[in-house]
Design an enzyme around this catalytic site. Structure first.
Site, PDB file in Angstrom:
ATOM      1  N   LEU A 194      21.907 -64.879 -61.315  1.00 26.48           N
ATOM      2  CA  LEU A 194      21.221 -65.723 -60.323  1.00 26.48           C
ATOM      3  C   LEU A 194      19.767 -65.926 -60.763  1.00 26.48           C
ATOM      4  O   LEU A 194      18.828 -65.523 -60.061  1.00 26.48           O
ATOM      5  CB  LEU A 194      21.299 -65.063 -58.942  1.00 26.48           C
ATOM      6  CG  LEU A 194      22.720 -64.948 -58.364  1.00 26.48           C
ATOM      7  CD1 LEU A 194      22.731 -64.053 -57.126  1.00 26.48           C
ATOM      8  CD2 LEU A 194      23.283 -66.335 -58.034  1.00 26.48           C
ATOM      9  N   HIS A 195      19.592 -66.567 -61.938  1.00 29.48           N
ATOM     10  CA  HIS A 195      18.235 -66.726 -62.483  1.00 29.48           C
ATOM     11  C   HIS A 195      17.329 -67.493 -61.511  1.00 29.48           C
ATOM     12  O   HIS A 195      16.312 -66.985 -61.045  1.00 29.48           O
ATOM     13  CB  HIS A 195      18.271 -67.528 -63.794  1.00 29.48           C
ATOM     14  CG  HIS A 195      19.100 -66.941 -64.885  1.00 29.48           C
ATOM     15  ND1 HIS A 195      18.753 -65.791 -65.546  1.00 29.48           N
ATOM     16  CD2 HIS A 195      20.240 -67.382 -65.486  1.00 29.48           C
ATOM     17  CE1 HIS A 195      19.646 -65.542 -66.496  1.00 29.48           C
ATOM     18  NE2 HIS A 195      20.560 -66.483 -66.475  1.00 29.48           N
ATOM     19  N   ASP A 196      17.682 -68.761 -61.306  1.00 30.71           N
ATOM     20  CA  ASP A 196      16.782 -69.632 -60.544  1.00 30.71           C
ATOM     21  C   ASP A 196      16.677 -69.232 -59.062  1.00 30.71           C
ATOM     22  O   ASP A 196      15.576 -69.274 -58.491  1.00 30.71           O
ATOM     23  CB  ASP A 196      17.207 -71.098 -60.700  1.00 30.71           C
ATOM     24  CG  ASP A 196      17.079 -71.556 -62.156  1.00 30.71           C
ATOM     25  OD1 ASP A 196      16.499 -70.802 -62.966  1.00 30.71           O
ATOM     26  OD2 ASP A 196      17.551 -72.654 -62.481  1.00 30.71           O
ATOM     27  N   TYR A 243      29.750 -66.837 -68.190  1.00 29.22           N
ATOM     28  CA  TYR A 243      29.155 -65.488 -68.264  1.00 29.22           C
ATOM     29  C   TYR A 243      30.187 -64.470 -68.731  1.00 29.22           C
ATOM     30  O   TYR A 243      29.899 -63.603 -69.541  1.00 29.22           O
ATOM     31  CB  TYR A 243      28.530 -65.089 -66.914  1.00 29.22           C
ATOM     32  CG  TYR A 243      27.082 -65.490 -66.905  1.00 29.22           C
ATOM     33  CD1 TYR A 243      26.718 -66.813 -66.665  1.00 29.22           C
ATOM     34  CD2 TYR A 243      26.068 -64.594 -67.232  1.00 29.22           C
ATOM     35  CE1 TYR A 243      25.403 -67.223 -66.739  1.00 29.22           C
ATOM     36  CE2 TYR A 243      24.742 -65.001 -67.311  1.00 29.22           C
ATOM     37  CZ  TYR A 243      24.410 -66.313 -67.065  1.00 29.22           C
ATOM     38  OH  TYR A 243      23.108 -66.715 -67.162  1.00 29.22           O
ATOM     39  N   THR A 264      16.271 -61.153 -63.919  1.00 31.68           N
ATOM     40  CA  THR A 264      17.361 -62.049 -63.481  1.00 31.68           C
ATOM     41  C   THR A 264      18.723 -61.637 -64.048  1.00 31.68           C
ATOM     42  O   THR A 264      19.752 -61.988 -63.462  1.00 31.68           O
ATOM     43  CB  THR A 264      17.092 -63.534 -63.826  1.00 31.68           C
ATOM     44  OG1 THR A 264      17.069 -63.712 -65.236  1.00 31.68           O
ATOM     45  CG2 THR A 264      15.784 -64.012 -63.223  1.00 31.68           C
TER      46      THR A 264
END
Ligand code: RIB
Ligand code: CA
Length: 315
Positions: free
Chosen positions: A246-248, A234, A199
């Protein structure tokens, strides 16, 4: 796409800005049937996660999708971390000004909802867990058979081959409730781990915020408004970074199209006691690992293809 071909999913969230992006991506993806949003503490309190989820669904004109509140705290310990104000803002949605949602969360516990859906549609339902693992652990404690009834649990969490993001070794979703994560990892349910290994490679470039503003749809404006704060965090935490992670959304992307990533079967445990490494996801990476793999860990990602796919859906 016919309803029958859609994959039924439950999205377990601690909404959060990237959770909001994941919700929008799931709702706008015809490959998925979003059965409900279960909520937990994490980026915000569980009450705020439910409120934010309702607000996001209203922005998407999908207030028919149920929101079901779950865990307010870790299974066995006082919280290791509080709300993530520095990343997600005081309200969890980048301090964007939003009116109170018109709808309400269901009067049911998230764990109950997960069990109910797993029993109703055996071997069909995928849970995408992008907050703490507490609701999933509670659901399995409530009805252990669901580990054979769920299709899979796709987790945004962990850092098997890379540094953590809340401590040198631990990723936030696992660190927030390490015992719940370890219980889930040992449960026997099929797991795909979408951790920081991949991610942190899927970044949304800052220029996309201007593109969203230019598109000027209800959703793109909302996304730009909440993401400003996340983008700035960030930039300040990771000097030189080319966007925000864009982890999730990637966890949702992996369910839509598993070819976005390359995975490896690995045995992974959570350190629940370490002095310096509590919450660390310890993968047995040895050539002759001693235990059978308990999950598929994502190690490579086609970041460009995923980003384009995500952006096409957020209009
Ligand atoms: O470490 C990133 C994860 O922690 C994401 O799910 C983010 O929303 C937070 O929950
Ligand atoms: Ca999250």
């Amino acid at each position: 796409m016919k309803e029958a071909t859609k994959q039924p999913i439950i999205l377990d969230v601690d909404t959060g800005i990237d959770d909001a992006m994941a919700i929008a991506y799931a709702v706008r993806s015809p490959e998925l049937e979003l059965l409900g949003l279960t909520t937990c503490f994490g980026n915000v309190t569980v009450e705020e996660a439910s409120r934010n989820s309702l607000q996001v669904l209203e922005q998407l004109d999908r207030d028919d999708i149920p929101v079901i509140p779950g865990a307010a705290e870790p299974l066995f310990r006082p919280p290791l971390k509080g709300k993530t104000v520095s990343v997600h803002g005081h309200n969890g949605l980048g301090d964007a000004e939003l009116s109170e949602p018109k709808g309400a969360a269901l009067d049911m516990h998230a764990a109950e909802f997960i069990v109910e859906q797993a029993r109703k549609r055996p071997h069909e339902v995928t849970v995408i867990a992008v907050g703490t693992m507490t609701n999933m652990a509670l659901a399995i404690m409530k009805d252990p058979e669901i580990v054979h009834l769920l299709k899979r649990v796709v987790i945004m969490g962990g850092a098997v081959t890379v540094p953590g993001n809340v401590t040198p070794h631990a990723e936030a979703n696992i660190y927030a409730d390490p015992e719940a994560a370890e219980f889930l990892f040992r449960s026997g349910v099929p797991i795909t781990l979408v951790g920081l290994d991949v991610t942190m490679k899927t970044l949304l470039p800052r220029a996309e915020l201007a593109n969203w503003r230019e598109k000027n749809t209800k959703l793109s404006r909302f996304m730009a408004d909440i993401t400003d704060y996340y983008m700035d965090s960030y930039t300040s935490f990771y000097p030189g970074i080319l966007g925000c992670a864009l982890h999730d959304p990637l966890a949702v992307g992996v369910v839509i199209d598993p070819t976005f990533v390359k995975t490896k079967p690995i045995h992974v445990q959570v350190d629940t006691e370490g002095i310096y490494s509590i919450g660390r996801t310890v993968g047995d990476l040895r050539a002759r690992a001693e235990q059978e793999p308990n999950m598929d860990v994502c190690l490579e990602v086609d970041a460009d293809r995923f980003l384009q796919h995500f952006l096409k859906r957020i209009v």
